[in-house]
Design an enzyme around this catalytic site. Structure first.
Site, PDB file in Angstrom:
ATOM      1  N   ASN A   9       0.867  -1.185   0.000  1.00 60.51           N
ATOM      2  CA  ASN A   9       0.000   0.000   0.000  1.00 60.51           C
ATOM      3  C   ASN A   9       0.902   1.233   0.000  1.00 60.51           C
ATOM      4  O   ASN A   9       1.512   1.556   1.016  1.00 60.51           O
ATOM      5  CB  ASN A   9      -0.897  -0.036   1.251  1.00 60.51           C
ATOM      6  N   TRP A  10       0.961   1.887  -1.137  1.00 57.93           N
ATOM      7  CA  TRP A  10       1.872   3.038  -1.260  1.00 57.93           C
ATOM      8  C   TRP A  10       1.359   4.260  -0.515  1.00 57.93           C
ATOM      9  O   TRP A  10       2.100   5.227  -0.337  1.00 57.93           O
ATOM     10  CB  TRP A  10       2.067   3.408  -2.737  1.00 57.93           C
ATOM     11  N   LYS A  11       0.093   4.262  -0.156  1.00 59.07           N
ATOM     12  CA  LYS A  11      -0.518   5.443   0.485  1.00 59.07           C
ATOM     13  C   LYS A  11      -0.249   6.673  -0.395  1.00 59.07           C
ATOM     14  O   LYS A  11      -0.270   6.555  -1.620  1.00 59.07           O
ATOM     15  CB  LYS A  11      -0.011   5.603   1.928  1.00 59.07           C
ATOM     16  N   HIS A  95      -9.577   1.057   5.287  1.00 61.58           N
ATOM     17  CA  HIS A  95      -8.243   1.213   5.887  1.00 61.58           C
ATOM     18  C   HIS A  95      -8.355   2.095   7.136  1.00 61.58           C
ATOM     19  O   HIS A  95      -9.162   3.028   7.171  1.00 61.58           O
ATOM     20  CB  HIS A  95      -7.279   1.829   4.869  1.00 61.58           C
ATOM     21  N   GLU A  97      -6.662   4.463   8.168  1.00 61.24           N
ATOM     22  CA  GLU A  97      -6.506   5.906   7.921  1.00 61.24           C
ATOM     23  C   GLU A  97      -7.802   6.505   7.374  1.00 61.24           C
ATOM     24  O   GLU A  97      -8.122   7.663   7.638  1.00 61.24           O
ATOM     25  CB  GLU A  97      -5.303   6.141   6.986  1.00 61.24           C
ATOM     26  N   GLU A 167      -5.160  -5.255  10.561  1.00 56.91           N
ATOM     27  CA  GLU A 167      -4.136  -4.224  10.765  1.00 56.91           C
ATOM     28  C   GLU A 167      -4.389  -3.533  12.105  1.00 56.91           C
ATOM     29  O   GLU A 167      -5.191  -2.580  12.170  1.00 56.91           O
ATOM     30  CB  GLU A 167      -4.184  -3.182   9.639  1.00 56.91           C
ATOM     31  N   GLY A 173       2.717   2.001  10.945  1.00 61.06           N
ATOM     32  CA  GLY A 173       3.661   3.111  10.815  1.00 61.06           C
ATOM     33  C   GLY A 173       4.392   3.446  12.103  1.00 61.06           C
ATOM     34  O   GLY A 173       5.025   4.483  12.209  1.00 61.06           O
ATOM     35  N   SER A 213       3.678  -2.424  10.286  1.00 60.53           N
ATOM     36  CA  SER A 213       5.134  -2.484  10.461  1.00 60.53           C
ATOM     37  C   SER A 213       5.755  -3.802   9.986  1.00 60.53           C
ATOM     38  O   SER A 213       6.694  -4.307  10.603  1.00 60.53           O
ATOM     39  CB  SER A 213       5.518  -2.181  11.917  1.00 60.53           C
ATOM     40  N   GLY A 234       2.917  -1.274   4.300  1.00 60.85           N
ATOM     41  CA  GLY A 234       2.922   0.160   4.031  1.00 60.85           C
ATOM     42  C   GLY A 234       4.333   0.654   3.736  1.00 60.85           C
ATOM     43  O   GLY A 234       4.854   0.482   2.631  1.00 60.85           O
ATOM     44  N   GLY A 235       4.973   1.230   4.744  1.00 58.99           N
ATOM     45  CA  GLY A 235       6.270   1.890   4.570  1.00 58.99           C
ATOM     46  C   GLY A 235       7.311   1.057   3.826  1.00 58.99           C
ATOM     47  O   GLY A 235       8.024   1.579   2.962  1.00 58.99           O
TER      48      GLY A 235
END
Ligand code: 13P
Length: 253
Positions: A9-11, A95, A97, A167, A173, A213, A234-235
């Site tokens: 997930n590049w966000k 998600h 967010e 998640e 993150g 993470s 993610g990251g």
């Protein structure tokens, strides 16, 4: 045994040029791999270009969000039909967010999930508890309510097309990963709810990914858990080097 399903997930990261280069390199590096299923979630505006690059590669392209309506006066929104038309196979729904920054409710998420399925997009439904909810011992209560509310009204035969991503919000993150056993316990709980509601065959066929993470160093121990079918990263998914290492580590299971 399912092939691990690893989605990045590049966000709201990368430029179009960086995203295009990433997709081309990913395609080249995965051309011989049939041990995993891989996907990426670029920002909306990159989707058409990236779907073209990945056409026929088996690499899935997922949108990060959709609206619950397919068309109409919803300035700034993108529908499931639009995302499908440019070549996406999947879409993230719910998600954390979207839930916590943009205030999406369970019933809105349920409508989005239905919109995705009616456009023949496979939803990746994200659920998970916040830190205070875990500390208060309410993890299972929260996860169960999200799952039940978000999947309400969806026929059993369409549940097979859904992916669930567990998640925990406190692990996203933050560098704090759920312990493999903690994640596995919640995954088993989710699978149990699906079994109760839709039967064992359907529940077993549903992918349950872990997200929060995930990095190359913890991929192996998480993947070794019997209820973890893959990851939503993610990251560590926005650098080809770390994403490739996660894919490689997951390929050994
Ligand atoms: P991180 O891997 O950066 O914790 O993000 C997880 C996530 O939100 C994936 O959807």
């Amino acid at each position: 045994m399912k092939k691990p399903f690893i989605v990045g997930n590049w966000k709201m990261n990368l430029t179009l040029a960086e995203g295009v280069e990433f997709a081309q390199s990913l395609r080249n590096s995965l051309s011989n791999s049939n041990k995993i299923i891989c996907g990426i979630c670029p920002p909306f505006i990159f989707l058409k270009d990236i779907c073209k690059i990945l056409e026929g590669s088996g690499i899935k392209v997922s949108a990060q969000n959709i609206h619950s309506e397919q068309r109409g006066a919803y300035t700034g929104e993108i529908s499931a039909l639009m995302v499908k038309e440019v070549g996406c196979s999947h879409v993230l729904v719910g998600h954390s967010e979207r839930r916590h920054i943009f205030g999406e409710t369970d019933s809105f998420i349920n409508s989005k999930l239905k919109a995705a399925l009616s456009a023949n997009l496979k939803p990746i439904l994200c659920i998970g508890e916040k830190l205070n909810e875990r500390e208060d011992g309410r993890t299972k209560y929260v996860v169960k309510n999200q799952l039940k509310d978000n999947l309400r009204g969806i026929n059993a035969d369409r549940i097979k097309e859904c992916v669930i991503a567990y998640e925990p919000v406190w692990a996203i993150g933050t560098g704090k990963t759920a312990l493999p056993e903690q994640a596995n316990e919640v995954h088993a709980f989710i699978r149990g709810i699906l079994t109760g509601d839709y039967g064992e065959d359907i529940a077993d066929s549903v992918y349950i990914q872990y997200g929060g993470s995930v990095k190359p160093e913890n991929t192996g121990e998480l993947m070794a858990q019997p209820e973890i079918d893959g990851f939503l990263v993610g990251g560590a998914s926005i650098k080809l080097e770390s994403f490739s290492k996660i894919i490689e580590a997951a390929s050994n299971y």
